[in-house]
Motif scaffolding. Sequence first.
Motif, PDB file in Angstrom:
ATOM      1  N   ARG A 188      14.500  13.082   6.519  1.00 59.20           N
ATOM      2  CA  ARG A 188      13.031  13.019   6.512  1.00 59.20           C
ATOM      3  C   ARG A 188      12.482  13.393   7.893  1.00 59.20           C
ATOM      4  O   ARG A 188      11.483  14.111   7.998  1.00 59.20           O
ATOM      5  N   VAL A 189      13.152  12.930   8.946  1.00 64.30           N
ATOM      6  CA  VAL A 189      12.716  13.255  10.306  1.00 64.30           C
ATOM      7  C   VAL A 189      12.803  14.765  10.534  1.00 64.30           C
ATOM      8  O   VAL A 189      11.929  15.359  11.167  1.00 64.30           O
ATOM      9  N   MET A 190      13.855  15.399   9.995  1.00 63.11           N
ATOM     10  CA  MET A 190      13.986  16.856  10.135  1.00 63.11           C
ATOM     11  C   MET A 190      12.797  17.564   9.481  1.00 63.11           C
ATOM     12  O   MET A 190      12.280  18.554  10.003  1.00 63.11           O
ATOM     13  N   GLU A 191      12.370  17.066   8.310  1.00 65.10           N
ATOM     14  CA  GLU A 191      11.213  17.662   7.642  1.00 65.10           C
ATOM     15  C   GLU A 191       9.987  17.568   8.544  1.00 65.10           C
ATOM     16  O   GLU A 191       9.218  18.523   8.694  1.00 65.10           O
ATOM     17  N   TRP A 192       9.813  16.404   9.141  1.00 68.25           N
ATOM     18  CA  TRP A 192       8.624  16.185   9.978  1.00 68.25           C
ATOM     19  C   TRP A 192       8.717  16.950  11.293  1.00 68.25           C
ATOM     20  O   TRP A 192       7.692  17.271  11.895  1.00 68.25           O
ATOM     21  N   CYS A 193       9.947  17.257  11.746  1.00 63.67           N
ATOM     22  CA  CYS A 193      10.099  18.083  12.954  1.00 63.67           C
ATOM     23  C   CYS A 193       9.560  19.493  12.721  1.00 63.67           C
ATOM     24  O   CYS A 193       9.303  20.236  13.675  1.00 63.67           O
ATOM     25  N   GLU A 194       9.394  19.859  11.463  1.00 67.81           N
ATOM     26  CA  GLU A 194       8.918  21.200  11.106  1.00 67.81           C
ATOM     27  C   GLU A 194       7.506  21.158  10.526  1.00 67.81           C
ATOM     28  O   GLU A 194       7.074  22.104   9.868  1.00 67.81           O
TER      29      GLU A 194
ATOM     30  N   THR B 208      10.681   1.927   3.937  1.00 67.32           N
ATOM     31  CA  THR B 208      10.137   2.234   2.611  1.00 67.32           C
ATOM     32  C   THR B 208       8.931   3.179   2.719  1.00 67.32           C
ATOM     33  O   THR B 208       8.569   3.842   1.758  1.00 67.32           O
ATOM     34  N   LEU B 209       8.353   3.252   3.917  1.00 72.32           N
ATOM     35  CA  LEU B 209       7.191   4.122   4.114  1.00 72.32           C
ATOM     36  C   LEU B 209       7.584   5.576   4.330  1.00 72.32           C
ATOM     37  O   LEU B 209       6.719   6.437   4.450  1.00 72.32           O
ATOM     38  N   LEU B 210       8.890   5.858   4.383  1.00 72.90           N
ATOM     39  CA  LEU B 210       9.345   7.229   4.640  1.00 72.90           C
ATOM     40  C   LEU B 210       8.841   8.206   3.582  1.00 72.90           C
ATOM     41  O   LEU B 210       8.683   9.396   3.844  1.00 72.90           O
ATOM     42  N   ARG B 211       8.578   7.692   2.383  1.00 79.24           N
ATOM     43  CA  ARG B 211       8.147   8.610   1.324  1.00 79.24           C
ATOM     44  C   ARG B 211       6.662   8.957   1.397  1.00 79.24           C
ATOM     45  O   ARG B 211       6.151   9.721   0.581  1.00 79.24           O
ATOM     46  N   SER B 212       5.968   8.402   2.373  1.00 78.23           N
ATOM     47  CA  SER B 212       4.538   8.679   2.511  1.00 78.23           C
ATOM     48  C   SER B 212       4.284  10.154   2.800  1.00 78.23           C
ATOM     49  O   SER B 212       4.983  10.781   3.594  1.00 78.23           O
ATOM     50  N   ASP B 213       3.274  10.704   2.143  1.00 78.89           N
ATOM     51  CA  ASP B 213       2.893  12.094   2.379  1.00 78.89           C
ATOM     52  C   ASP B 213       1.651  12.202   3.248  1.00 78.89           C
ATOM     53  O   ASP B 213       1.085  13.282   3.401  1.00 78.89           O
ATOM     54  N   MET B 214       1.222  11.079   3.797  1.00 82.29           N
ATOM     55  CA  MET B 214      -0.001  11.056   4.600  1.00 82.29           C
ATOM     56  C   MET B 214       0.326  11.214   6.090  1.00 82.29           C
ATOM     57  O   MET B 214       0.958  10.338   6.686  1.00 82.29           O
ATOM     58  N   PRO B 215      -0.092  12.333   6.718  1.00 81.76           N
ATOM     59  CA  PRO B 215       0.224  12.562   8.137  1.00 81.76           C
ATOM     60  C   PRO B 215      -0.133  11.406   9.072  1.00 81.76           C
ATOM     61  O   PRO B 215       0.655  11.095   9.970  1.00 81.76           O
ATOM     62  N   PRO B 216      -1.296  10.748   8.914  1.00 84.11           N
ATOM     63  CA  PRO B 216      -1.589   9.630   9.827  1.00 84.11           C
ATOM     64  C   PRO B 216      -0.553   8.506   9.727  1.00 84.11           C
ATOM     65  O   PRO B 216      -0.191   7.887  10.730  1.00 84.11           O
ATOM     66  N   VAL B 217      -0.073   8.255   8.498  1.00 78.87           N
ATOM     67  CA  VAL B 217       0.941   7.214   8.299  1.00 78.87           C
ATOM     68  C   VAL B 217       2.274   7.680   8.869  1.00 78.87           C
ATOM     69  O   VAL B 217       2.993   6.922   9.527  1.00 78.87           O
ATOM     70  N   GLN B 218       2.622   8.942   8.617  1.00 72.85           N
ATOM     71  CA  GLN B 218       3.869   9.496   9.150  1.00 72.85           C
ATOM     72  C   GLN B 218       3.892   9.398  10.678  1.00 72.85           C
ATOM     73  O   GLN B 218       4.890   8.986  11.279  1.00 72.85           O
ATOM     74  N   PHE B 219       2.781   9.768  11.298  1.00 74.70           N
ATOM     75  CA  PHE B 219       2.679   9.746  12.755  1.00 74.70           C
ATOM     76  C   PHE B 219       2.900   8.334  13.298  1.00 74.70           C
ATOM     77  O   PHE B 219       3.672   8.114  14.223  1.00 74.70           O
TER      78      PHE B 219
ATOM     79  N   HIS C 193       0.802  -1.229   0.000  1.00 75.67           N
ATOM     80  CA  HIS C 193       0.000   0.000   0.000  1.00 75.67           C
ATOM     81  C   HIS C 193       0.831   1.273   0.000  1.00 75.67           C
ATOM     82  O   HIS C 193       0.263   2.364   0.099  1.00 75.67           O
ATOM     83  N   VAL C 194       2.157   1.157  -0.104  1.00 76.67           N
ATOM     84  CA  VAL C 194       2.977   2.369  -0.152  1.00 76.67           C
ATOM     85  C   VAL C 194       2.615   3.187  -1.381  1.00 76.67           C
ATOM     86  O   VAL C 194       2.347   4.387  -1.307  1.00 76.67           O
ATOM     87  N   ALA C 195       2.589   2.520  -2.543  1.00 69.81           N
ATOM     88  CA  ALA C 195       2.302   3.226  -3.792  1.00 69.81           C
ATOM     89  C   ALA C 195       0.824   3.588  -3.910  1.00 69.81           C
ATOM     90  O   ALA C 195       0.462   4.676  -4.355  1.00 69.81           O
TER      91      ALA C 195
END
Length: 546
Positions: free
Chosen positions: A388-394, A348-359, A308-310
């Motif tokens: 990627r973590v730095m991006e999400w820290c912001e 591999t899920l790091l490229r997800s743009d979905m906040p619930p998945v990122q969280f 489901h990544v793609a």
Amino acid sequence: RKGGAVMGQADNSTTVSLAMTRQNVKKGTAEKIVSSDVLLKLAQVLRKKSPLTSQVTLLVAEMAREAAVRERCIEAGLVTALVPLLNSPDQDQLLHTGRAIGRICFENAVQQTQLVENGVIPRLVAIMQQYPENDPLVNVCLLALCNLADVDAAREALVEVGVAEVLTYQLKRAPDAERRHLILEVLGSLGESDALKLQFVEAGVPEALSEMIRTLQGGSDTHDLCSIKVGSNLIVTLLLGDESMQKCFGEGTGMVYQDVLSWLQSSNNELQLSGALAIANFARNDSNCVKMLELGVVPHILDLLEQHVAEGDVSVQHAGLSALRNLAIPASNKVRMLEDGVTERIRTLLRSDMPPVQFKLLGTLRMMVDGQEEAASVLGKDEVLLARVMEWCEAKDHAGVRGEANRLLAALIRHSGNPEVIHTVIKADGVQHLISMATSEHVIMQNEALVALAIASTIDIEAVQEPFRDSDLLPTLQKMLDDPLVAVEVKFSALGLICSLANSSMLREQITFLNLWDTLSKLSAHTSTKLAKQADTVMAVLSETA
């Protein structure tokens, strides 16, 4: 609410010889009849034993199709006259009575509550127990339960009358999708009760649902797909009870657990979602987690996540990560999952743009490194991950993602204690995020950040002193120590960090410039003896290093 009367809607198969039938009760006719005092007379007839009782009951049921006459029926006392007739041994009489009461009380909360208080619930269940093969009569009773299920008193009454066995039997013999949906809706409403939840499991409801899902799988009929969705959701709900969950798990050999595993490999997204949620529910205690890992559940979850990544099915990814996070809680499982390469695969899920998945991804990674030095070291040196973590820290629009990203950053330092990780974090500009985290409104996050900063300064003060100075760490700490609203435990951790910073001549100069000694002197008189003692210790260290 349910699209049907409290105790049933019309059954087109019913034929009557009475002059007033469904065909000739034209719109408005019923209103004209009730404008007279005939309803009072009908109520009187029903209260006496009469050969006309069944026909009168049918007449009332037909008139009550019209919403405009229902209130008049109640005023005439027809409901109280009808309720005793539910004890009749005549099945046709029961059918007409159920329909009449149901139509009169449809969407009338006051009347429905009174029905429950008058003992209707045990009688409904008893009728289904007595005449389980009478489909029209069973339908009437199921509709009644469906509409009464939200009344608290009804749920309490159902606990005492063995409704679970009745519903299980009817689910297994449901002749069509309409009956299935009706039973599923009743189960869904009643499944919110913890007491009934356990009864359902003991009566075999989850197994019956699993069997239904197996039978319907592979088809494309919309009704069947709806039953699959509702049935699998029901199983997930039943697993929310600890006792019911354990019974379904059966040490990993239970039929329900085995079916849930097969759902993870299904092509049906609804089943995949329910499967992942069910695994997360099964993984609510350590022994289940260890057993599931031994039985090989993790590769199935990882396959599902990667699938489901793609496609970007957020719900499935979120549920799958919830399951992985729960499975990673026992320390022995962390080691095993790391050996099996779990962290590499979920990256591999790091490229997800979905906040619930990122969280959920961040929380899962944080759980994976908890107490695991090697895992924290590997992830902490991963520049792609840290970027990627730095991006999400912001992540300004998503406080949850931002908080979890900061907590993972602190965890990588705290659990690795590795100089290379510290250097990688500095290189990724992570220091400022940790300092900002130290001023969070959440005490646990403040402490995690302060401990991470203290570990970094203890391991390699030379590497961190310049970033600390440039990020105004010491002024931030002084402000925290001077603020009377900051928690004592946070101030205690801040003092511990200052002790470590005193080993840097560059930072000692800043301590002197800020006149931090005055702040420490005030804290040495604090009402918390633990905090006061810590302030004295810091002042002693500063005196020695001066």
